[in-house]
Design an enzyme around this catalytic site. Structure first.
Site, PDB file in Angstrom:
ATOM      1  N   TYR A 153      77.816 -62.191 -57.218  1.00 47.95           N
ATOM      2  CA  TYR A 153      78.034 -61.571 -58.539  1.00 47.95           C
ATOM      3  C   TYR A 153      79.539 -61.354 -58.780  1.00 47.95           C
ATOM      4  O   TYR A 153      80.058 -61.667 -59.855  1.00 47.95           O
ATOM      5  CB  TYR A 153      77.269 -60.255 -58.588  1.00 47.95           C
TER       6      TYR A 153
ATOM      7  N   THR B 138      73.120 -46.891 -67.502  1.00 47.81           N
ATOM      8  CA  THR B 138      72.178 -47.276 -68.563  1.00 47.81           C
ATOM      9  C   THR B 138      70.793 -46.750 -68.176  1.00 47.81           C
ATOM     10  O   THR B 138      70.599 -46.245 -67.069  1.00 47.81           O
ATOM     11  CB  THR B 138      72.094 -48.811 -68.705  1.00 47.81           C
TER      12      THR B 138
HETATM   13  P1  NDP Z   1      70.666 -55.180 -68.345  1.00 53.45           P
HETATM   14  O1  NDP Z   1      70.083 -56.001 -67.237  1.00 53.45           O
HETATM   15  O2  NDP Z   1      70.149 -53.814 -68.537  1.00 53.45           O
HETATM   16  O3  NDP Z   1      70.475 -55.965 -69.731  1.00 53.45           O
HETATM   17  C1  NDP Z   1      70.845 -57.305 -69.829  1.00 53.45           C
HETATM   18  C2  NDP Z   1      69.907 -58.017 -70.790  1.00 53.45           C
HETATM   19  O4  NDP Z   1      70.295 -59.413 -70.806  1.00 53.45           O
HETATM   20  C3  NDP Z   1      68.453 -57.990 -70.314  1.00 53.45           C
HETATM   21  O5  NDP Z   1      67.580 -57.847 -71.416  1.00 53.45           O
HETATM   22  C4  NDP Z   1      68.291 -59.346 -69.625  1.00 53.45           C
HETATM   23  O6  NDP Z   1      66.970 -59.835 -69.607  1.00 53.45           O
HETATM   24  C5  NDP Z   1      69.157 -60.207 -70.545  1.00 53.45           C
HETATM   25  N1  NDP Z   1      69.529 -61.463 -69.903  1.00 53.45           N
HETATM   26  C6  NDP Z   1      69.936 -61.665 -68.632  1.00 53.45           C
HETATM   27  N2  NDP Z   1      70.133 -62.963 -68.398  1.00 53.45           N
HETATM   28  C7  NDP Z   1      69.840 -63.609 -69.571  1.00 53.45           C
HETATM   29  C8  NDP Z   1      69.821 -64.971 -69.964  1.00 53.45           C
HETATM   30  N3  NDP Z   1      70.107 -65.948 -69.096  1.00 53.45           N
HETATM   31  N4  NDP Z   1      69.487 -65.287 -71.240  1.00 53.45           N
HETATM   32  C9  NDP Z   1      69.152 -64.313 -72.115  1.00 53.45           C
HETATM   33  N5  NDP Z   1      69.128 -63.006 -71.796  1.00 53.45           N
HETATM   34  C10 NDP Z   1      69.471 -62.650 -70.530  1.00 53.45           C
HETATM   35  O7  NDP Z   1      72.253 -55.214 -68.123  1.00 53.45           O
HETATM   36  P2  NDP Z   1      73.398 -54.109 -68.440  1.00 53.45           P
HETATM   37  O8  NDP Z   1      73.232 -53.603 -69.815  1.00 53.45           O
HETATM   38  O9  NDP Z   1      73.483 -53.164 -67.311  1.00 53.45           O
HETATM   39  O10 NDP Z   1      74.708 -55.042 -68.334  1.00 53.45           O
HETATM   40  C11 NDP Z   1      75.116 -55.866 -69.401  1.00 53.45           C
HETATM   41  C12 NDP Z   1      76.290 -56.740 -68.947  1.00 53.45           C
HETATM   42  O11 NDP Z   1      77.317 -55.913 -68.408  1.00 53.45           O
HETATM   43  C13 NDP Z   1      75.921 -57.743 -67.832  1.00 53.45           C
HETATM   44  O12 NDP Z   1      76.676 -58.923 -68.017  1.00 53.45           O
HETATM   45  C14 NDP Z   1      76.365 -57.021 -66.568  1.00 53.45           C
HETATM   46  O13 NDP Z   1      76.651 -57.919 -65.522  1.00 53.45           O
HETATM   47  C15 NDP Z   1      77.609 -56.328 -67.071  1.00 53.45           C
HETATM   48  N6  NDP Z   1      77.984 -55.160 -66.274  1.00 53.45           N
HETATM   49  C16 NDP Z   1      77.141 -54.079 -66.182  1.00 53.45           C
HETATM   50  C17 NDP Z   1      77.509 -52.973 -65.423  1.00 53.45           C
HETATM   51  C18 NDP Z   1      76.648 -51.761 -65.296  1.00 53.45           C
HETATM   52  O14 NDP Z   1      77.033 -50.837 -64.537  1.00 53.45           O
HETATM   53  N7  NDP Z   1      75.522 -51.658 -65.976  1.00 53.45           N
HETATM   54  C19 NDP Z   1      78.794 -52.954 -64.703  1.00 53.45           C
HETATM   55  C20 NDP Z   1      79.590 -54.138 -64.879  1.00 53.45           C
HETATM   56  C21 NDP Z   1      79.197 -55.189 -65.659  1.00 53.45           C
HETATM   57  P3  NDP Z   1      66.031 -59.612 -68.275  1.00 53.45           P
HETATM   58  O15 NDP Z   1      65.655 -58.181 -68.251  1.00 53.45           O
HETATM   59  O16 NDP Z   1      64.853 -60.504 -68.502  1.00 53.45           O
HETATM   60  O17 NDP Z   1      66.877 -60.014 -67.100  1.00 53.45           O
END
Ligand code: NDP
Length: 268
Positions: A175, A210
């Site tokens: 990651y 979150t």
């Molecule tokens: P979540 O997993 O809560 O939400 C992400 C959403 O994106 C989910 O609905 C997921 O679906 C969807 N998703 C993932 N992969 C795909 C794909 N290939 N195509 C379409 N939809 C997709 O994530 P967060 O809100 O926590 O994080 C959002 C972003 O921020 C991410 O990129 C994460 O890496 C980044 N981030 C988050 C941090 C944190 O502390 N929360 C810290 C640093 C970065 P599904 O549930 O089916 O996987």
């Protein structure tokens, strides 16, 4: 007089916006006057997490955006499939005539920390994480580069603190590597699209609380916060504030930047 709708009439796309931080981005852009299209695997993915579900004020984020008074579109699609993004962007432009802002938020990690140390992480987990974070971001950016014809636009990618520092347990190597690549790709994109007056910047969230994460954050305990100068977890709203800045004309001369939203974690 100050316009409190700095994004009035702009058209935005946010990926991974059915819940979590992406949802906060989509709602913030709508609250500031943008019409917003969202892409996610499943627009009801919030239902898997009780706290996310409790915070919803509509059946999906599309409904929440409309409740704010802005236009909304929802696409159930996988950002790792390039043609899905091309189709979504084409439909946005057909419906709304343009695209001004793109937030490449879909992504995330897979696997437990103890099995994802650099010397252990399995090939299948590497493939999944590179696809959803790096390839998904590149697919989205390539599709939204349709902005070139307008000679304006704001692209914001989503990295992570994990792309710039190493957890003491050494976990999530795949990651961290994927998010570091997202940040570097964004800088190449900024160089490529600068002549078109399109900016490309990367936000790098730290530990963001979150509705999906409380069990994980509780398990990590407060010792995790000892490394955070502000001494607290970030919120989706903290991240949305920076997105608002990068999506607005306040950041017109900012491009190729990697902006931590981490309470000071990365550079402490
Ligand atoms: P979540 O997993 O809560 O939400 C992400 C959403 O994106 C989910 O609905 C997921 O679906 C969807 N998703 C993932 N992969 C795909 C794909 N290939 N195509 C379409 N939809 C997709 O994530 P967060 O809100 O926590 O994080 C959002 C972003 O921020 C991410 O990129 C994460 O890496 C980044 N981030 C988050 C941090 C944190 O502390 N929360 C810290 C640093 C970065 P599904 O549930 O089916 O996987």
């Amino acid at each position: 007089m100050t316009d409190n709708l700095p994004l009035r009439g702009k058209v935005a796309l946010v990926t991974g916006a059915a819940r979590g931080i992406g949802r906060a981005y989509a709602l913030r852009l709508a609250q500031r006057g943008a019409h917003v299209a969202i892409v996610d695997f499943d627009l009801h993915s919030y239902k898997d997490y009780q706290l996310e579900a409790e915070s919803m004020r509509g059946d999906t984020v599309v409904d929440e955006i409309r409740e704010i008074g802005m236009r909304a579109l929802g696409f159930q699609a996988d950002v790792t499939v390039a043609t899905a993004l091309d189709t979504a962007v084409q439909q946005i432009v057909d419906e709304w005539g343009r695209l001004d802002i793109a937030i490449c938020n879909a992504g995330g990690g897979v696997g437990p920390p103890e099995e994802t140390r650099a010397s252990l992480v399995e090939e299948d987990l590497v493939g999944i994480v590179l696809a959803r974070n790096l390839a998904g971001t590149i697919n989205t950016c390539r599709a939204v580069a349709a902005m070139k014809v307008q000679k304006s636009g704001k692209i914001i990618t989503v990295g992570s603190q994990a792309g710039h520092r190493i957890e003491s347990n050494g976990g999530y190597a795949h990651y961290g590597a994927a998010k570091a690549a997202v940040a570097k790709y964004t800088q190449y994109l900024a160089r490529d699209l600068g002549p078109f007056d399109i900016t490309a910047n990367c936000v790098a969230p730290g530990y963001i609380s979150t509705g999906r994460l409380p069990p994980l954050l509780n398990a990590m305990g407060d010792t995790q916060l000892e490394n955070v100068p502000l001494g607290r977890y970030g919120t989706p709203e903290d991240c949305a504030g920076v997105i608002e800045f990068l999506a607005s004309n306040l950041s017109d001369c900012v491009t190729g930047a990697i902006i931590p939203v981490d309470g000071g974690l990365t550079y402490a």
